[in-house]
Design a protein around this motif. Structure first.
Motif, PDB file in Angstrom:
ATOM      1  N   THR A  28       0.811  -1.223   0.000  1.00 12.08           N
ATOM      2  CA  THR A  28       0.000   0.000   0.000  1.00 12.08           C
ATOM      3  C   THR A  28       0.838   1.263   0.000  1.00 12.08           C
ATOM      4  OG1 THR A  28      -0.205  -0.259   2.406  1.00 12.08           O
ATOM      5  CG2 THR A  28      -2.065  -0.978   1.058  1.00 12.08           C
ATOM      6  N   ASN A  29       2.150   1.140   0.280  1.00  3.51           N
ATOM      7  CA  ASN A  29       3.032   2.307   0.105  1.00  3.51           C
ATOM      8  C   ASN A  29       3.711   2.269  -1.260  1.00  3.51           C
ATOM      9  OD1 ASN A  29       4.963   0.333   0.352  1.00  3.51           O
ATOM     10  ND2 ASN A  29       5.977   1.220   2.129  1.00  3.51           N
ATOM     11  N   TRP A  30       3.264   1.357  -2.103  1.00  9.75           N
ATOM     12  CA  TRP A  30       3.688   1.206  -3.499  1.00  9.75           C
ATOM     13  C   TRP A  30       5.096   0.676  -3.668  1.00  9.75           C
ATOM     14  CZ3 TRP A  30       0.961   3.832  -7.997  1.00  9.75           C
ATOM     15  CH2 TRP A  30      -0.424   3.845  -7.761  1.00  9.75           C
ATOM     16  N   ASP A  31       5.629   0.031  -2.631  1.00  7.50           N
ATOM     17  CA  ASP A  31       6.833  -0.774  -2.791  1.00  7.50           C
ATOM     18  C   ASP A  31       6.476  -2.016  -3.603  1.00  7.50           C
ATOM     19  OD1 ASP A  31       8.483   0.883  -1.372  1.00  7.50           O
ATOM     20  OD2 ASP A  31       8.477  -0.310   0.459  1.00  7.50           O
ATOM     21  N   VAL A  32       7.313  -2.361  -4.563  1.00  9.37           N
ATOM     22  CA  VAL A  32       7.108  -3.578  -5.345  1.00  9.37           C
ATOM     23  C   VAL A  32       7.750  -4.729  -4.583  1.00  9.37           C
ATOM     24  CG1 VAL A  32       7.507  -4.737  -7.547  1.00  9.37           C
ATOM     25  CG2 VAL A  32       7.125  -2.261  -7.484  1.00  9.37           C
ATOM     26  N   LEU A  33       6.945  -5.722  -4.211  1.00  2.00           N
ATOM     27  CA  LEU A  33       7.395  -6.805  -3.346  1.00  2.00           C
ATOM     28  C   LEU A  33       7.793  -8.056  -4.115  1.00  2.00           C
ATOM     29  CD1 LEU A  33       4.575  -6.495  -0.653  1.00  2.00           C
ATOM     30  CD2 LEU A  33       6.806  -5.376  -0.660  1.00  2.00           C
ATOM     31  N   ALA A  34       7.134  -8.308  -5.235  1.00  2.00           N
ATOM     32  CA  ALA A  34       7.417  -9.495  -6.041  1.00  2.00           C
ATOM     33  C   ALA A  34       6.906  -9.246  -7.452  1.00  2.00           C
ATOM     34  CB  ALA A  34       6.747 -10.734  -5.439  1.00  2.00           C
ATOM     35  N   TRP A  35       7.419  -9.997  -8.428  1.00  2.00           N
ATOM     36  CA  TRP A  35       7.066  -9.754  -9.816  1.00  2.00           C
ATOM     37  C   TRP A  35       7.378 -10.990 -10.656  1.00  2.00           C
ATOM     38  CZ3 TRP A  35      10.757  -7.385  -6.887  1.00  2.00           C
ATOM     39  CH2 TRP A  35      12.082  -7.757  -7.131  1.00  2.00           C
ATOM     40  N   ASN A  36       6.793 -11.054 -11.840  1.00  5.28           N
ATOM     41  CA  ASN A  36       7.187 -12.107 -12.775  1.00  5.28           C
ATOM     42  C   ASN A  36       8.118 -11.515 -13.831  1.00  5.28           C
ATOM     43  OD1 ASN A  36       5.469 -10.771 -14.551  1.00  5.28           O
ATOM     44  ND2 ASN A  36       3.913 -12.382 -14.570  1.00  5.28           N
ATOM     45  N   GLN A  37       8.607 -12.372 -14.703  1.00  3.04           N
ATOM     46  CA  GLN A  37       9.606 -11.925 -15.670  1.00  3.04           C
ATOM     47  C   GLN A  37       9.047 -10.886 -16.639  1.00  3.04           C
ATOM     48  OE1 GLN A  37      12.703 -12.406 -15.569  1.00  3.04           O
ATOM     49  NE2 GLN A  37      13.293 -11.475 -17.522  1.00  3.04           N
ATOM     50  N   CYS A  78      10.632  -7.165 -17.238  1.00  5.79           N
ATOM     51  CA  CYS A  78      11.094  -6.671 -18.530  1.00  5.79           C
ATOM     52  C   CYS A  78      10.383  -5.378 -18.919  1.00  5.79           C
ATOM     53  CB  CYS A  78      10.851  -7.731 -19.608  1.00  5.79           C
ATOM     54  SG  CYS A  78      11.908  -9.180 -19.435  1.00  5.79           S
ATOM     55  N   LEU A  79       9.131  -5.230 -18.522  1.00  4.00           N
ATOM     56  CA  LEU A  79       8.362  -4.044 -18.896  1.00  4.00           C
ATOM     57  C   LEU A  79       8.681  -2.842 -18.011  1.00  4.00           C
ATOM     58  CD1 LEU A  79       6.096  -2.962 -20.771  1.00  4.00           C
ATOM     59  CD2 LEU A  79       4.480  -3.593 -18.953  1.00  4.00           C
ATOM     60  N   LEU A  80       8.798  -3.043 -16.704  1.00  6.39           N
ATOM     61  CA  LEU A  80       8.897  -1.938 -15.750  1.00  6.39           C
ATOM     62  C   LEU A  80      10.182  -1.935 -14.938  1.00  6.39           C
ATOM     63  CD1 LEU A  80       5.244  -2.113 -14.370  1.00  6.39           C
ATOM     64  CD2 LEU A  80       6.115  -0.567 -16.132  1.00  6.39           C
ATOM     65  N   GLY A  81      10.980  -2.997 -15.039  1.00  9.11           N
ATOM     66  CA  GLY A  81      12.173  -3.145 -14.222  1.00  9.11           C
ATOM     67  C   GLY A  81      13.445  -2.725 -14.933  1.00  9.11           C
ATOM     68  N   PRO A  82      14.615  -3.271 -14.486  1.00  6.92           N
ATOM     69  CA  PRO A  82      14.772  -4.472 -13.672  1.00  6.92           C
ATOM     70  C   PRO A  82      14.677  -4.199 -12.169  1.00  6.92           C
ATOM     71  CG  PRO A  82      16.919  -3.702 -14.367  1.00  6.92           C
ATOM     72  CD  PRO A  82      15.909  -2.761 -14.965  1.00  6.92           C
ATOM     73  N   PHE A  83      13.660  -4.776 -11.519  1.00  9.67           N
ATOM     74  CA  PHE A  83      13.446  -4.526 -10.100  1.00  9.67           C
ATOM     75  C   PHE A  83      14.572  -5.080  -9.238  1.00  9.67           C
ATOM     76  CE2 PHE A  83       8.922  -4.633 -11.655  1.00  9.67           C
ATOM     77  CZ  PHE A  83       8.692  -3.281 -11.480  1.00  9.67           C
ATOM     78  N   LEU A 119       3.064  -9.829 -26.107  1.00 15.56           N
ATOM     79  CA  LEU A 119       3.382 -10.438 -24.817  1.00 15.56           C
ATOM     80  C   LEU A 119       4.151 -11.750 -24.964  1.00 15.56           C
ATOM     81  CD1 LEU A 119       0.219  -9.790 -22.614  1.00 15.56           C
ATOM     82  CD2 LEU A 119       2.357  -8.516 -22.744  1.00 15.56           C
ATOM     83  N   ASP A 120       4.028 -12.405 -26.095  1.00 14.45           N
ATOM     84  CA  ASP A 120       4.773 -13.648 -26.297  1.00 14.45           C
ATOM     85  C   ASP A 120       6.275 -13.393 -26.344  1.00 14.45           C
ATOM     86  OD1 ASP A 120       2.462 -15.161 -26.400  1.00 14.45           O
ATOM     87  OD2 ASP A 120       2.224 -14.914 -28.561  1.00 14.45           O
ATOM     88  N   VAL A 121       6.651 -12.172 -26.731  1.00  8.94           N
ATOM     89  CA  VAL A 121       8.070 -11.825 -26.869  1.00  8.94           C
ATOM     90  C   VAL A 121       8.599 -11.103 -25.637  1.00  8.94           C
ATOM     91  CG1 VAL A 121       9.735 -10.567 -28.295  1.00  8.94           C
ATOM     92  CG2 VAL A 121       7.734 -11.637 -29.350  1.00  8.94           C
ATOM     93  N   LEU A 122       7.734 -10.340 -24.951  1.00 11.17           N
ATOM     94  CA  LEU A 122       8.143  -9.444 -23.864  1.00 11.17           C
ATOM     95  C   LEU A 122       9.056 -10.091 -22.819  1.00 11.17           C
ATOM     96  CD1 LEU A 122       7.953  -6.681 -22.449  1.00 11.17           C
ATOM     97  CD2 LEU A 122       5.839  -7.485 -21.366  1.00 11.17           C
ATOM     98  N   PRO A 123       8.750 -11.279 -22.285  1.00  9.71           N
ATOM     99  CA  PRO A 123       9.584 -11.824 -21.200  1.00  9.71           C
ATOM    100  C   PRO A 123      11.027 -12.129 -21.600  1.00  9.71           C
ATOM    101  CG  PRO A 123       7.443 -12.917 -21.282  1.00  9.71           C
ATOM    102  CD  PRO A 123       7.569 -12.104 -22.528  1.00  9.71           C
ATOM    103  N   PHE A 124      11.328 -12.101 -22.886  1.00  9.88           N
ATOM    104  CA  PHE A 124      12.668 -12.458 -23.351  1.00  9.88           C
ATOM    105  C   PHE A 124      13.500 -11.225 -23.722  1.00  9.88           C
ATOM    106  CE2 PHE A 124       9.688 -15.858 -24.430  1.00  9.88           C
ATOM    107  CZ  PHE A 124      10.257 -16.920 -23.730  1.00  9.88           C
ATOM    108  N   LEU A 125      12.937 -10.039 -23.512  1.00 10.70           N
ATOM    109  CA  LEU A 125      13.626  -8.804 -23.868  1.00 10.70           C
ATOM    110  C   LEU A 125      14.334  -8.191 -22.663  1.00 10.70           C
ATOM    111  CD1 LEU A 125      10.890  -7.133 -26.101  1.00 10.70           C
ATOM    112  CD2 LEU A 125      12.914  -8.400 -26.856  1.00 10.70           C
ATOM    113  N   PRO A 126      15.321  -7.309 -22.893  1.00 10.70           N
ATOM    114  CA  PRO A 126      15.974  -6.614 -21.774  1.00 10.70           C
ATOM    115  C   PRO A 126      14.976  -5.727 -21.037  1.00 10.70           C
ATOM    116  CG  PRO A 126      17.243  -6.381 -23.809  1.00 10.70           C
ATOM    117  CD  PRO A 126      15.916  -6.964 -24.188  1.00 10.70           C
TER     118      PRO A 126
END
Length: 276
Positions: A127-136, A140-145, A265-272
């Motif tokens: 709720t303080n908008w800390d990112v606690l966990a994520w998938n690949q 790739c979209l918003l990280g690298p966390f 989305l099929d390609v997204l998880p494999f990108l930097p």
């Protein structure tokens, strides 16, 4: 008792909201020429069925007690919406029961769920908008966390301090304002990430300008329009899911809002990662 920082924040919030209301909006006669913008303190006190002295002390940030009932009357008098009322109650120390402290040690079932949601970007946010966990896909979209320090792994911090986000989000100013307003509604007094607001004040001119406005909202339809450096224009509709075992966190799934995004989305998880 509420600490000094929160009392002063509450005082400023009340003054700003009072100044934005006109006598006509609350059914009061305009009367003679006014020396102050908006309503007078005594008018707010009358509308909320409380003493002018008590309300004045509240606006001055004094250390006084206030019941939940009196604050709810004040919210009605100031024409606050549900998000603003929740913010008022939080600043006053009346936090909802479901916001009780709880450890953020997520169990393996949460990690498994995130993996199973691929290729949809998904992450768990406090709720303080800390990112606690994520998938690949989310990484790739918003990280690298995983490369960020704990104090910087926060969506509000990223929105206002990372130049890559200003390029990534097609309407960055709208995105940043929505992020700030939603954050204030959700999380201003949540535990964790101490000093975040102070660091943002020092780092971001936009944050310094917008934070004192006390805008509080939870956008009903907050589509995220992204211009990805490799995949081009992407469009997502966030789906927020409550986690029963973690009342101070939620699971966010970014679902594609058009066919081209779905195919990408099929390609997204494999990108930097976008922030690299």
């Amino acid at each position: 008792m509420v600490n000094t920082e929160y009392r002063l924040e509450l005082a400023d919030f009340l003054r700003k909201k009072r100044a934005r209301l006109s006598p006509e909006e609350v059914g009061l006669p305009t009367g003679r020429r006014r020396r102050v913008a908006g309503l007078r303190r005594e008018e707010v006190a009358e509308l909320a069925n409380m003493s002018t002295t008590w309300y004045t002390w509240l606006e001055q940030g004094r250390e006084i007690s206030h019941s939940l009932e009196s604050l709810e009357r004040l919210a009605v008098a100031l024409r606050l919406d549900s998000s603003e009322t929740g913010y008022l109650l939080k600043l006053s120390g009346h936090r909802p029961a479901e916001e009780s402290e709880k450890s953020f040690l997520l169990d393996e079932s949460v990690s498994l769920t995130l993996r199973q949601l691929q290729p949809y970007p998904a992450y768990v946010v406090a709720t303080n908008w800390d990112v606690l966990a994520w998938n690949q896909a989310a990484n790739c979209l918003l990280g690298p966390f995983e490369e960020l320090e704990c104090g910087e792994r926060n969506l509000l911090w990223l929105a206002f301090t990372k130049d890559a986000y200003k390029t990534l989000f097609k309407e960055w100013e709208r995105f940043a304002r929505c992020t700030l307003n939603h954050y204030r509604a959700d999380a201003h007094l949540s535990p964790g990430n101490p000093g975040l607001l102070q660091r943002l004040q020092e780092r971001s001119p936009h944050f310094r300008e917008w934070w004192p406005n006390h805008d509080v909202s939870k956008p009903a339809n907050w589509r995220k329009e992204i211009r990805h450096p490799t995949l081009g224009d992407l469009s997502f509709d966030p789906c927020n899911l409550n986690l029963v075992d973690y009342p101070n966190a939620s699971l966010v799934v970014l679902t594609p809002s058009d066919q081209s995004t779905s195919e990408a989305l099929d390609v997204l998880p494999f990108l930097p990662a976008s922030l690299r």
